[in-house]
Design an enzyme around this catalytic site. Structure first.
Site, PDB file in Angstrom:
ATOM      1  N   LYS A 184      -9.234   8.599   3.338  1.00 38.58           N
ATOM      2  CA  LYS A 184      -9.986   7.070   2.889  1.00 38.58           C
ATOM      3  C   LYS A 184     -10.689   7.086   3.322  1.00 38.58           C
ATOM      4  CE  LYS A 184      -4.822   4.943   3.060  1.00 38.58           C
ATOM      5  NZ  LYS A 184      -4.505   5.548   2.926  1.00 38.58           N
ATOM      6  N   PHE A 197       1.864  -3.724   4.152  1.00 38.72           N
ATOM      7  CA  PHE A 197       2.155  -4.964   4.480  1.00 38.72           C
ATOM      8  C   PHE A 197       3.856  -5.290   4.151  1.00 38.72           C
ATOM      9  CE2 PHE A 197      -1.937  -6.781   4.530  1.00 38.72           C
ATOM     10  CZ  PHE A 197      -2.434  -5.694   5.847  1.00 38.72           C
ATOM     11  N   HIS A 243      -9.890   2.180   1.298  1.00 37.97           N
ATOM     12  CA  HIS A 243      -8.306   2.204   1.098  1.00 37.97           C
ATOM     13  C   HIS A 243      -7.803   1.422  -0.866  1.00 37.97           C
ATOM     14  CE1 HIS A 243      -4.184   1.070   1.461  1.00 37.97           C
ATOM     15  NE2 HIS A 243      -4.237   0.612   3.070  1.00 37.97           N
ATOM     16  N   CYS A 290       0.217  -1.207  -0.041  1.00 39.76           N
ATOM     17  CA  CYS A 290       0.075  -0.296  -0.181  1.00 39.76           C
ATOM     18  C   CYS A 290       1.160   0.937  -0.103  1.00 39.76           C
ATOM     19  CB  CYS A 290      -0.875   0.771   1.645  1.00 39.76           C
ATOM     20  SG  CYS A 290      -2.492  -1.563   0.917  1.00 39.76           S
ATOM     21  N   HIS A 343      -2.200   8.112   6.281  1.00 38.39           N
ATOM     22  CA  HIS A 343      -2.370   7.281   5.666  1.00 38.39           C
ATOM     23  C   HIS A 343      -3.633   6.814   5.952  1.00 38.39           C
ATOM     24  CE1 HIS A 343      -1.343   2.917   3.693  1.00 38.39           C
ATOM     25  NE2 HIS A 343      -1.963   2.680   5.146  1.00 38.39           N
ATOM     26  N   GLU A 365       0.586   4.507  13.385  1.00 37.08           N
ATOM     27  CA  GLU A 365       0.747   6.961  12.619  1.00 37.08           C
ATOM     28  C   GLU A 365       1.167   7.015  13.601  1.00 37.08           C
ATOM     29  OE1 GLU A 365      -0.141   8.564   8.852  1.00 37.08           O
ATOM     30  OE2 GLU A 365      -1.245   6.402   9.154  1.00 37.08           O
TER      31      GLU A 365
END
Length: 442
Positions: free
Chosen positions: A367, A431, A372, A195, A335, A346
């Site tokens: 988002k 990831f 996402h 991502c 994010h 985060e």
């Protein structure tokens, strides 16, 4: 034969990822990329989007500022058997001629659409093809083509498999498609970092210009993975929201009641240009890409380092590259995908990197509206960061009714907030432990 498309599915102490060499005209070997590395200044002269909120930049940005949701209920028969029956497909089907579309995977189609808009927005730059490069990232590549063609092979035999199968499933397929569309000969590249792919593509584009390998780089990310198998895979990981009965409220970044992200699709592309090249042709400049920072967690393949240490390093690298300090930051397009662990990590990373200066920074997660978009998310959000600079506005985060007690951020909620002059950050994580931060300046 079973073939799926979102058009028919919807109703409404870790190590840095950095160069080992000390480049005097680009990166400095510590994960820094930007003006701090002594390279050329890089500006943004064009942007393009296709998202769950609109088929172009204007409609997508209007949707963000209006706080609309692009999340819909899936109504095809197979969706009724899944634990997650919501997604965020693009609002407008790719406007491509059939002869062109049939040779491109859906993610490639979206990349071409966004790239063409960005190229036109930049004023159709005239330059030698040998000075033009393309960097388009994708997290999973042509997964919907692969799965649908596998069904065709099983049900109808080998003769019915598309002759375009191989180029359609290549992870570098979107970059290749855009490179062919624009005639780029300075290189075509395809970062694959889950991502964070779209954001890393933009950081790589910055490198290419600062290292003198190109004068213009078309950079961004794309993804189209709304298909029953990816949906099921993410659901099995407990990564997705299960608010099937209320799609518009499902994506809830930073909120106490968040229960996972919503899978979406789309593409975002920026035209990056050496400042002197842009000035020579009289181009309109939307923003300066001041710098980028890249690090990695080395913690877990699918979970963030809960301390946010990797994120903090990427942010610090980006600030150093841009030659600015925490006090210069006014806005973060985070994010923040609405996963319970990710949003807290985060928040901790931002606090570690920015310190007390974070208290005056407006934080947003778009988002909450787009869902996402996996490998496209960092690029789409980079475009939104540029537009926030252009318009002096931090968009409100949708669905934030009760801020998580562990998240110590000034998250914009309810109303869009005017921004004072300063730097805007766009953060992306993926990831595998990928951490990327981009810095945009006026």
């Amino acid at each position: 034969m079973t073939s799926y498309s979102p058009q028919e599915m919807t109703s409404s102490d870790e190590s840095d990822y950095s160069h080992d060499t000390d480049y005097s005209n680009g990166t400095d070997g510590t994960g820094h990329r930007g003006r701090g590395g002594g390279g050329r200044q890089v500006v943004v002269t064009g942007v393009g989007l296709t998202t769950p909120l609109g088929g172009d930049v204007a409609d997508s940005w209007a949707g963000v500022l209006a706080g609309r949701s692009g999340v819909l209920a899936l109504t095809v028969p197979w969706a009724s058997e899944l634990p997650v029956r919501i997604a965020a497909p693009v609002a407008v089907e790719p406007p491509l001629a059939r002869v062109e579309a049939r040779s491109l995977d859906r993610g490639q189609q979206l990349a071409v659409v966004a790239a063409r808009e960005a190229w036109a927005d930049a004023g159709d730059p005239a330059l030698e093809p040998e000075r033009l490069a393309v960097v388009i990232g994708s997290g999973v590549g042509g997964v919907t083509t692969l799965l649908s063609q596998s069904d065709i092979f099983r049900d109808r035999g080998h003769r019915r498999v598309s002759p375009f199968l191989v180029p359609m499933i290549m992870p570098n397929g979107p970059a290749s498609a855009v490179g062919l569309a624009l005639g780029a000969r300075a290189g075509v590249h395809a970062p694959v970092s889950a991502c964070a792919s779209g954001a890393e593509a933009i950081a790589y584009g910055l490198d290419l210009i600062q290292l003198g390998r190109a004068d213009v780089v078309v950079a961004g990310g794309t993804e189209a993975a709304v298909h029953p198998l990816p949906l099921t895979g993410f659901a099995q990981m407990q990564a997705l929201s299960r608010r099937n009965d209320d799609p518009g409220s499902a994506s809830r970044p930073f909120d106490k009641s968040r229960d996972g992200f919503v899978l979406g699709e789309g593409a975002g592309v920026l035209v990056l240009e050496a400042a002197e090249h842009a000035a020579a042709r009289g181009a309109r400049v939307l923003a300066t890409l001041g710098g980028a920072g890249i690090s990695s967690d080395a913690h877990h393949v699918a979970a963030p380092d809960p301390t946010g240490a990797g994120a903090a390093r990427a942010i610090r690298h980006a600030l150093t590259a841009a030659g600015i300090g925490p006090e210069d930051v006014v806005h973060v397009n985070a994010h923040a995908s609405a996963t319970p662990a990710g949003d807290v990590a985060e928040s901790r990373g931002l606090r570690a990197a920015l310190g007390p200066a974070l208290d005056g920074v407006a934080v947003t997660s778009t988002k909450s509206m787009t869902g996402h978009l996996l490998g496209a998310s960092g690029a789409v959000e980079a475009v939104f960061a540029v537009l926030s600079l252009r318009d002096g506005l931090a968009p409100a985060t949708r669905n934030l009714t009760s801020l998580d007690d562990e998240i110590h951020l000034d998250v914009v909620a309810v109303d869009n907030r005017p921004l004072r002059p300063g730097a805007v950050l766009s953060t992306s994580f993926g990831f595998g432990g990928h951490d990327v931060c981009l810095v945009f300046l006026r």
